[in-house]
Design a protein around this motif. Structure first.
Motif, mmCIF file in Angstrom:
data_model
loop_
_atom_site.group_PDB
_atom_site.id
_atom_site.type_symbol
_atom_site.label_atom_id
_atom_site.label_comp_id
_atom_site.label_asym_id
_atom_site.label_seq_id
_atom_site.Cartn_x
_atom_site.Cartn_y
_atom_site.Cartn_z
ATOM 1 N N LEU A 168 0.838 -1.211 0.000
ATOM 2 C CA LEU A 168 0.000 0.000 0.000
ATOM 3 C C LEU A 168 0.867 1.252 0.000
ATOM 4 O O LEU A 168 0.498 2.276 -0.559
ATOM 5 C CB LEU A 168 -0.958 0.003 1.196
ATOM 6 C CG LEU A 168 -1.930 -1.177 1.281
ATOM 7 C CD1 LEU A 168 -2.811 -1.062 2.518
ATOM 8 C CD2 LEU A 168 -2.810 -1.279 0.040
ATOM 9 N N GLU A 169 2.047 1.164 0.618
ATOM 10 C CA GLU A 169 2.963 2.318 0.634
ATOM 11 C C GLU A 169 3.510 2.607 -0.759
ATOM 12 O O GLU A 169 4.045 3.671 -1.021
ATOM 13 C CB GLU A 169 4.141 2.055 1.594
ATOM 14 C CG GLU A 169 3.713 2.018 3.051
ATOM 15 C CD GLU A 169 4.853 1.618 3.999
ATOM 16 O OE1 GLU A 169 5.987 1.378 3.528
ATOM 17 O OE2 GLU A 169 4.571 1.534 5.212
ATOM 18 N N HIS A 170 3.413 1.623 -1.646
ATOM 19 C CA HIS A 170 3.912 1.801 -3.023
ATOM 20 C C HIS A 170 2.769 2.052 -4.004
ATOM 21 O O HIS A 170 2.966 1.961 -5.211
ATOM 22 C CB HIS A 170 4.712 0.572 -3.460
ATOM 23 C CG HIS A 170 5.905 0.302 -2.592
ATOM 24 N ND1 HIS A 170 7.111 0.947 -2.750
ATOM 25 C CD2 HIS A 170 6.055 -0.516 -1.531
ATOM 26 C CE1 HIS A 170 7.960 0.526 -1.832
ATOM 27 N NE2 HIS A 170 7.340 -0.359 -1.079
ATOM 28 N N GLY A 171 1.565 2.288 -3.489
ATOM 29 C CA GLY A 171 0.465 2.664 -4.377
ATOM 30 C C GLY A 171 -0.547 1.572 -4.667
ATOM 31 O O GLY A 171 -1.501 1.802 -5.417
ATOM 32 N N ALA A 172 -0.379 0.361 -4.099
ATOM 33 C CA ALA A 172 -1.384 -0.692 -4.304
ATOM 34 C C ALA A 172 -2.676 -0.306 -3.585
ATOM 35 O O ALA A 172 -2.657 0.471 -2.627
ATOM 36 C CB ALA A 172 -0.877 -2.024 -3.780
ATOM 37 N N ASP A 173 -3.810 -0.850 -4.053
ATOM 38 C CA ASP A 173 -5.096 -0.570 -3.421
ATOM 39 C C ASP A 173 -5.459 -1.652 -2.409
ATOM 40 O O ASP A 173 -6.128 -1.381 -1.417
ATOM 41 C CB ASP A 173 -6.201 -0.512 -4.485
ATOM 42 C CG ASP A 173 -5.911 0.566 -5.524
ATOM 43 O OD1 ASP A 173 -5.984 1.744 -5.166
ATOM 44 O OD2 ASP A 173 -5.567 0.216 -6.678
ATOM 45 N N ILE A 174 -5.046 -2.881 -2.699
ATOM 46 C CA ILE A 174 -5.440 -4.024 -1.869
ATOM 47 C C ILE A 174 -4.225 -4.940 -1.690
ATOM 48 O O ILE A 174 -3.452 -5.147 -2.628
ATOM 49 C CB ILE A 174 -6.565 -4.828 -2.566
ATOM 50 C CG1 ILE A 174 -7.810 -3.942 -2.753
ATOM 51 C CG2 ILE A 174 -6.925 -6.085 -1.766
ATOM 52 C CD1 ILE A 174 -8.692 -4.378 -3.887
ATOM 53 N N VAL A 175 -4.077 -5.492 -0.477
ATOM 54 C CA VAL A 175 -3.026 -6.479 -0.229
ATOM 55 C C VAL A 175 -3.686 -7.789 0.181
ATOM 56 O O VAL A 175 -4.641 -7.794 0.960
ATOM 57 C CB VAL A 175 -2.085 -6.040 0.916
ATOM 58 C CG1 VAL A 175 -1.042 -7.099 1.208
ATOM 59 C CG2 VAL A 175 -1.405 -4.737 0.568
ATOM 60 N N LEU A 176 -3.163 -8.892 -0.362
ATOM 61 C CA LEU A 176 -3.598 -10.224 0.061
ATOM 62 C C LEU A 176 -2.461 -10.891 0.798
ATOM 63 O O LEU A 176 -1.305 -10.770 0.399
ATOM 64 C CB LEU A 176 -3.963 -11.064 -1.165
ATOM 65 C CG LEU A 176 -5.286 -10.650 -1.797
ATOM 66 C CD1 LEU A 176 -5.170 -10.606 -3.291
ATOM 67 C CD2 LEU A 176 -6.382 -11.610 -1.367
ATOM 68 N N GLN A 177 -2.799 -11.572 1.876
ATOM 69 C CA GLN A 177 -1.795 -12.331 2.618
ATOM 70 C C GLN A 177 -2.336 -13.727 2.883
ATOM 71 O O GLN A 177 -3.469 -13.870 3.338
ATOM 72 C CB GLN A 177 -1.508 -11.670 3.986
ATOM 73 C CG GLN A 177 -0.748 -10.369 3.935
ATOM 74 C CD GLN A 177 0.744 -10.548 3.611
ATOM 75 O OE1 GLN A 177 1.256 -11.680 3.513
ATOM 76 N NE2 GLN A 177 1.427 -9.438 3.434
ATOM 77 N N SER A 178 -1.517 -14.746 2.601
ATOM 78 C CA SER A 178 -1.836 -16.069 3.118
ATOM 79 C C SER A 178 -1.220 -16.113 4.509
ATOM 80 O O SER A 178 0.000 -16.147 4.654
ATOM 81 C CB SER A 178 -1.250 -17.175 2.233
ATOM 82 O OG SER A 178 -1.282 -18.396 2.957
ATOM 83 N N LEU A 179 -2.066 -16.084 5.523
ATOM 84 C CA LEU A 179 -1.572 -16.072 6.909
ATOM 85 C C LEU A 179 -0.984 -17.425 7.282
ATOM 86 O O LEU A 179 -0.262 -17.562 8.263
ATOM 87 C CB LEU A 179 -2.713 -15.701 7.869
ATOM 88 C CG LEU A 179 -3.479 -14.415 7.526
ATOM 89 C CD1 LEU A 179 -4.640 -14.207 8.485
ATOM 90 C CD2 LEU A 179 -2.553 -13.204 7.554
ATOM 91 N N THR A 180 -1.325 -18.433 6.461
ATOM 92 C CA THR A 180 -0.784 -19.786 6.607
ATOM 93 C C THR A 180 0.749 -19.768 6.579
ATOM 94 O O THR A 180 1.393 -20.641 7.143
ATOM 95 C CB THR A 180 -1.267 -20.637 5.399
ATOM 96 O OG1 THR A 180 -2.671 -20.413 5.222
ATOM 97 C CG2 THR A 180 -0.986 -22.100 5.589
#
Ligand SMILES: *Cc1c(COP(=O)(O)O)cnc(C)c1O
Length: 408
Positions: free
Chosen positions: A207-219
């Motif tokens: 998001l700091e680089h301009g993305a709108d959404i971040v996905l994370q596999s918490l696994t």
């Protein structure tokens, strides 16, 4: 008293601005302070209760804790808040797995006839989901090489709703330029979603680089212990609210359990510490592998030989524990080497405390994915070995790899 602790704000449940001044590790351990002290304290008490329920429950009682809906809400709610803070997002939604998070995002933002621009390759499981469930729903995947960000201009149509990519990519750790891709997408009013699982927020915050959404596999790294699953979508409050309101997670049975949220919260507390160690060990191993005569090539973001080395340095604060390499002895060499390892386990998961290795071509064939038929995966070389470097002593890991390479 320090203003960080006393600053007031309205009753909307927003956190004090001062909390964001703390460093990453502090914020991974502590909860944001809430203006309504009672609600903050209440949540903490619930988490303590959740902790006790888990500590005392041997099997059966843990299920009783799962049924306590208040607690379930609470552990998951704290996790969502914490992850949002660490990524610099307005809000977050946590689901049962990384794949569930991606699926919920795609099914909510896109409908029949809509298009998603996807950088090829994506992780094999994500590709399988795209080619089955999403295609059946009439959602079109448009594979585009985003290593040249302006390719977006040629591929956008009036039906494009989302640009999606992983960086670093699984398994070869290619690095894509988030800010350049965001700029090209913004020109068309299209949102970008970045799967940042290989880096975790400790090393990269899209998001700091301009993305709108971040996905994370918490696994993977965020839980970090290979003992539960989870996934998160983080970004603008309006988008996250939309995902929440579709209640797809109930219809598709992808809501996370309280037990999983509790374990992930515990793992998250040591994320920064673990990532430092994963990164330094993997970097040492990558350098050593590059110098070994049996090794044909090595891919690690912070090796100077990496094609996106300068970009990786700019976008990430560490290389993570994931690396890939190939042997001069090719596919047979890969299989022989893996079978000779004593310390490093053969396994398809990644980002655990113990080191794991897998032969990527065997992995995709055991999952019955025909890579040749897929538009979304690159046809991986038969020699690719993916290693998830754990938290053991790096010298022991290098020694194990060395003895395993001695198979001729
Ligand atoms: C593992 C992985 C996923 C899928 O996550 P699950 O929690 O296993 O469903 C998605 N993206 C990347 C990059 C991954 O490594």
């Amino acid at each position: 008293m320090n203003s960080k602790f006393t600053q007031d704000c309205d009753d909307s449940g927003e956190t004090d601005a001062g909390f964001d001044d703390f460093g990453f590790s502090t914020r991974a351990i502590h909860e944001p302070f809430h203006s309504s002290r009672n609600s903050g304290a209440h949540r903490r008490d619930e988490l303590v209760m959740a902790r006790n329920a888990t500590a005392f429950g041997k099997g059966g009682e843990v299920a009783a804790f799962n049924a306590a809906d208040n607690h379930a809400q609470s552990a998951t709610h704290i996790l969502e808040n914490k992850l949002a803070h660490l990524e610099g997002a307005e809000a977050g939604l946590v689901l049962a797995s990384g794949l569930a998070a991606f699926s919920t995002l795609a099914r909510t933002l896109l409908s029949e006839g809509d298009e998603m621009i996807v950088h090829k390759p994506v992780c094999t499981e994500t590709a399988a989901l795209m080619e089955t469930t999403l295609s059946q729903a009439g959602i079109r995947m448009v594979p585009v090489d985003l290593s040249v960000p302006c390719n977006i201009h040629r591929s956008v149509t009036h039906r494009t709703r989302l640009v999606y990519f992983e960086t670093p990519t699984n398994p070869l750790s290619d690095i894509l330029d988030i800010s350049a891709i965001a700029e090209c997408s913004r020109a068309h009013g299209v949102k970008i979603a970045v799967d940042s699982t290989f880096a975790s927020p400790a090393l990269q915050r899209p998001l700091e680089h301009g993305a709108d959404i971040v996905l994370q596999s918490l696994t993977k790294y965020i839980n970090g212990h290979g003992d539960t699953r989870g996934g998160a979508v983080l970004g603008e409050a309006a988008i996250v609210q939309k995902l929440r309101e579709t209640s797809l997670r109930y219809r598709h049975a992808t809501a996370i359990s309280a037990q999983a949220s509790f374990l992930i919260l515990r793992g998250l507390q040591t994320l920064a510490l673990r990532m430092d160690r994963h990164s330094s060990a993997a970097h040492a191993i990558a350098l050593a592998l590059e110098a070994h005569p049996a090794v044909a090539w090595v891919r690690y973001p912070l090796l100077e030989s990496h094609p996106n080395y300068a970009l990786a340095r700019r976008q990430m604060s560490g290389g993570s524990g994931m690396l890939a390499f190939g042997l001069r002895a090719g596919r047979d060499g890969a299989r022989a080497m893996i079978s000779r390892l004593r310390l490093i386990s053969s396994g398809v998961n990644l980002a655990e405390v113990g080191s794991l290795i897998c032969h990527s071509a065997s992995l995709t064939s055991t999952r019955h994915l025909s890579l040749e038929a897929s538009d979304l995966c690159d046809t991986l070389g038969e020699d690719v070995i993916r290693c998830s470097v754990g938290l053991e002593d790096a010298e022991d890991l290098i020694e194990d790899i060395w003895q395993a390479l001695d198979f001729e």
